[in-house]
Design an enzyme around this catalytic site. Sequence first.
Site, PDB file in Angstrom:
ATOM      1  N   ASN A  59      68.640 113.875  81.132  1.00 43.35           N
ATOM      2  CA  ASN A  59      67.916 112.614  81.331  1.00 43.35           C
ATOM      3  C   ASN A  59      68.545 111.617  80.360  1.00 43.35           C
ATOM      4  OD1 ASN A  59      66.132 110.506  81.408  1.00 43.35           O
ATOM      5  ND2 ASN A  59      64.308 111.737  80.946  1.00 43.35           N
ATOM      6  N   ARG A  64      68.192 113.182  86.021  1.00 45.72           N
ATOM      7  CA  ARG A  64      67.206 112.177  86.368  1.00 45.72           C
ATOM      8  C   ARG A  64      67.965 110.883  86.661  1.00 45.72           C
ATOM      9  NH1 ARG A  64      62.509 109.741  82.467  1.00 45.72           N
ATOM     10  NH2 ARG A  64      61.515 108.486  84.057  1.00 45.72           N
ATOM     11  N   HIS A 111      58.221 106.827  87.947  1.00 42.36           N
ATOM     12  CA  HIS A 111      57.571 108.018  87.372  1.00 42.36           C
ATOM     13  C   HIS A 111      57.443 109.140  88.405  1.00 42.36           C
ATOM     14  CE1 HIS A 111      55.537 105.280  84.162  1.00 42.36           C
ATOM     15  NE2 HIS A 111      56.605 105.861  83.651  1.00 42.36           N
ATOM     16  N   HIS A 160      49.691 108.417  84.815  1.00 49.20           N
ATOM     17  CA  HIS A 160      50.799 108.691  83.893  1.00 49.20           C
ATOM     18  C   HIS A 160      50.756 107.597  82.831  1.00 49.20           C
ATOM     19  CE1 HIS A 160      55.033 109.899  82.793  1.00 49.20           C
ATOM     20  NE2 HIS A 160      54.933 108.702  82.232  1.00 49.20           N
ATOM     21  N   LEU A 161      50.247 107.948  81.648  1.00 48.93           N
ATOM     22  CA  LEU A 161      50.048 106.946  80.600  1.00 48.93           C
ATOM     23  C   LEU A 161      50.909 107.288  79.377  1.00 48.93           C
ATOM     24  CD1 LEU A 161      46.122 106.721  80.806  1.00 48.93           C
ATOM     25  CD2 LEU A 161      47.816 105.446  82.142  1.00 48.93           C
ATOM     26  N   ARG A 204      55.151  96.196  78.066  1.00 49.80           N
ATOM     27  CA  ARG A 204      55.259  95.460  79.342  1.00 49.80           C
ATOM     28  C   ARG A 204      53.893  94.953  79.787  1.00 49.80           C
ATOM     29  NH1 ARG A 204      58.256 100.209  82.456  1.00 49.80           N
ATOM     30  NH2 ARG A 204      58.492 101.188  80.435  1.00 49.80           N
ATOM     31  N   ASP A 220      52.311 101.126  69.840  1.00 50.44           N
ATOM     32  CA  ASP A 220      51.958 102.542  69.773  1.00 50.44           C
ATOM     33  C   ASP A 220      50.433 102.683  69.771  1.00 50.44           C
ATOM     34  OD1 ASP A 220      51.368 105.199  68.797  1.00 50.44           O
ATOM     35  OD2 ASP A 220      53.494 105.319  68.278  1.00 50.44           O
ATOM     36  N   ALA A 221      49.925 103.389  70.765  1.00 52.68           N
ATOM     37  CA  ALA A 221      48.471 103.525  70.901  1.00 52.68           C
ATOM     38  C   ALA A 221      47.841 104.138  69.654  1.00 52.68           C
ATOM     39  CB  ALA A 221      48.146 104.373  72.140  1.00 52.68           C
ATOM     40  N   GLY A 228      52.117 110.937  77.206  1.00 54.13           N
ATOM     41  CA  GLY A 228      51.658 110.808  75.812  1.00 54.13           C
ATOM     42  C   GLY A 228      50.194 110.441  75.625  1.00 54.13           C
ATOM     43  N   GLU A 278      47.762 112.700  77.841  1.00 58.27           N
ATOM     44  CA  GLU A 278      47.589 114.088  77.392  1.00 58.27           C
ATOM     45  C   GLU A 278      46.855 114.188  76.074  1.00 58.27           C
ATOM     46  OE1 GLU A 278      51.436 116.070  77.142  1.00 58.27           O
ATOM     47  OE2 GLU A 278      51.967 115.053  79.008  1.00 58.27           O
ATOM     48  N   GLU A 294      59.101 116.268  83.192  1.00 59.50           N
ATOM     49  CA  GLU A 294      59.956 115.637  84.201  1.00 59.50           C
ATOM     50  C   GLU A 294      61.232 116.443  84.438  1.00 59.50           C
ATOM     51  OE1 GLU A 294      59.571 111.951  81.986  1.00 59.50           O
ATOM     52  OE2 GLU A 294      58.881 110.950  83.804  1.00 59.50           O
TER      53      GLU A 294
HETATM   54  P1  ADP Z   1      57.465 107.969  77.209  1.00 58.09           P
HETATM   55  O1  ADP Z   1      56.800 107.097  78.235  1.00 58.09           O
HETATM   56  O2  ADP Z   1      58.478 107.241  76.371  1.00 58.09           O
HETATM   57  O3  ADP Z   1      57.926 109.323  77.716  1.00 58.09           O
HETATM   58  P2  ADP Z   1      55.247 109.368  75.994  1.00 58.09           P
HETATM   59  O4  ADP Z   1      54.820 109.964  77.277  1.00 58.09           O
HETATM   60  O5  ADP Z   1      55.692 110.297  74.908  1.00 58.09           O
HETATM   61  O6  ADP Z   1      56.322 108.242  76.167  1.00 58.09           O
HETATM   62  O7  ADP Z   1      54.018 108.514  75.452  1.00 58.09           O
HETATM   63  C1  ADP Z   1      54.131 107.674  74.341  1.00 58.09           C
HETATM   64  C2  ADP Z   1      52.771 107.046  74.055  1.00 58.09           C
HETATM   65  O8  ADP Z   1      51.835 108.095  73.821  1.00 58.09           O
HETATM   66  C3  ADP Z   1      52.742 106.131  72.843  1.00 58.09           C
HETATM   67  O9  ADP Z   1      52.021 104.951  73.110  1.00 58.09           O
HETATM   68  C4  ADP Z   1      51.986 106.956  71.825  1.00 58.09           C
HETATM   69  O10 ADP Z   1      51.251 106.133  70.961  1.00 58.09           O
HETATM   70  C5  ADP Z   1      51.037 107.731  72.709  1.00 58.09           C
HETATM   71  N1  ADP Z   1      50.499 108.906  72.041  1.00 58.09           N
HETATM   72  C6  ADP Z   1      51.136 110.032  71.676  1.00 58.09           C
HETATM   73  N2  ADP Z   1      50.279 110.859  71.033  1.00 58.09           N
HETATM   74  C7  ADP Z   1      49.080 110.231  70.999  1.00 58.09           C
HETATM   75  C8  ADP Z   1      47.784 110.533  70.458  1.00 58.09           C
HETATM   76  N3  ADP Z   1      47.555 111.683  69.842  1.00 58.09           N
HETATM   77  N4  ADP Z   1      46.811 109.621  70.608  1.00 58.09           N
HETATM   78  C9  ADP Z   1      47.030 108.459  71.231  1.00 58.09           C
HETATM   79  N5  ADP Z   1      48.215 108.114  71.765  1.00 58.09           N
HETATM   80  C10 ADP Z   1      49.223 108.978  71.637  1.00 58.09           C
END
Ligand code: ADP
Length: 389
Positions: free
Chosen positions: A9, A89, A177, A204-205, A237, A279-280, A324, A327, A375
Site C-alpha cells: 500500500n 492497493r 475505502h 469507516h472513521l 477535510r 487527531d481525535a 482508528g 475501533e 485493508e
Molecule cells: P487512517 O485513516 O490514516 O488509516 P486510522 O484508521 O489509523 O487512520 O485512524 C486515525 C484516527 O483514529 C485519528 O484521528 C486518531 O486520533 C484516531 N484514534 C486512534 N486511536 C484512538 C482512540 N483511542 N480514541 C480516539 N481516537 C483514536
Amino acid sequence: MDDAILVLNAGSSSVKFALFGAGTLEPLCRGGIEGIGSRASFGGAKGPEAHLFDGVELPETSNHEAATRWLLDGIRRSDRLSLRAAGHRVVHGGPDFSAPVGIDDAVMAALDKLIPLAPAHQPHNLAAIRAVAKAWPGLPQVACFDTAFHRSMPRLAQIFAIPHELTDQGLVRYGFHGLSYQHVADVLPGIAGEAAMGRVIVCHLGHGASLCAMHEGRSIATTMGFTALDGLMMGMRCGAIDAGLVLHLIEQRGMAPAEVSEILNRRSGLLGVSGISNDARTLLASDEPRAREALDLFAYRVVREAGSLMAALGGLDALVFTAGIGERSAVIRSGICRGLAWAGVALDETRNAANETRISEDAARIPVYVVAADEERPIARAVLQQQKC
Ligand code: ADP
C-alpha cells in the site's frame, strides 16, 4: 517452502506492507517504511516473519523504487518462504475496473490514464507496481481498487445532478475505502450471522472517514463522491459542502484554486473547526469549547449521513464501526449512537467502553458491531483468487 503473498500500500511518503501465507491467509508480518522522499526509515514490522528485516539498514535516501527493492531483498533472504505474487492497493479503478485485475502492460496504460482522478495517490500506487516489476521480473501482480467495491451501486446513487455530458465523461460518484468495506463484508457473516446479508451501514472513521450502505454484502450507496473530499467531516477535510461556497471563495474572495484546495483538504475538518488538532485523541483530551464543538459536529455529520443511507436502504439491520476512531473511541461511538436512538440503536456502555465486538444492548433492535479494519487481507485474498484462475 511455503508460498507467500506480498501486499503493498504505497502512499506519497510511505509504503505499508504485509506478507500473508498463501495457504491460510494468515499474516506472517506487517510493517511500513516512512519518510520516503526525505529521510526514509523502516518503521518496524510485527509478526512471525518480521525477523526477515532485522539488522539490514534501509538507505535514508530511498525512493519508492529503492524501498521496494529493500523489502523484496528481505523476503528473498527467507529460506522458508517462496513469494508467489504481489497485490497492490490502487486508489482509483475509474468506471471500468469493478474487480481486482492481473497487471499487464494494457492494464498499466489504463491505470495511468486515471491519474487525473486521484493525482495525490494513483502515481505512487503505480510506482510501486513498476518497482516490483523491475526488482522481481515475472512476479505476478494484481491491482485492487478502493473504488471497485462501490461499482455495484445503482445508477442513481452514482450520478450527480449535472449535465449528462459530464456524467458520460466519468464525473460520477466513485466512493472510496472500498477495501476496508470489502473486509467488513468478508468477516461480518461470521460475526453478525443473517443480519450481515441484510441492510448494513458501515462507518469507516479514521483520518479519512466515510459511510457505506450495504445490502447483501454489496455497496448500494456511500458518502464519498467523485473525490475523497465528499461526505463526512474528517481529520482535515471538510466533507460535503455547498459548492456555492467554493465558488464564493474563488469569485468573490479571489482565491486561487490551490488555496481553496488547501483549505478544504488540509485546513478543515476536526483541525479547522477546533483550531487545535486533526487527531481525535487530542480533541477528546481537551477542555477547549472548540474541541468539543469539532467532535460534536463530527458525530452530527455521521448521524445525518447515516439517516440518509438508511433511507437509501429502506431501513437498517446492523451498524458497524471500523478504522482508528471507529475501533477505539467509545466516546465518539456513543455520541453517534445516541443520535441514532430513534432508529433503534442502543449501546451497552460497558461493552462499548471495552471495545467488544458487539457493543449494543441485547434487547436493542439494531445490533452494533466493532470490526478491526484490515485493508490488506482482501488484497491477499484477491491475489490468491487471481492465481487460481
Ligand atoms: P487512517 O485513516 O490514516 O488509516 P486510522 O484508521 O489509523 O487512520 O485512524 C486515525 C484516527 O483514529 C485519528 O484521528 C486518531 O486520533 C484516531 N484514534 C486512534 N486511536 C484512538 C482512540 N483511542 N480514541 C480516539 N481516537 C483514536
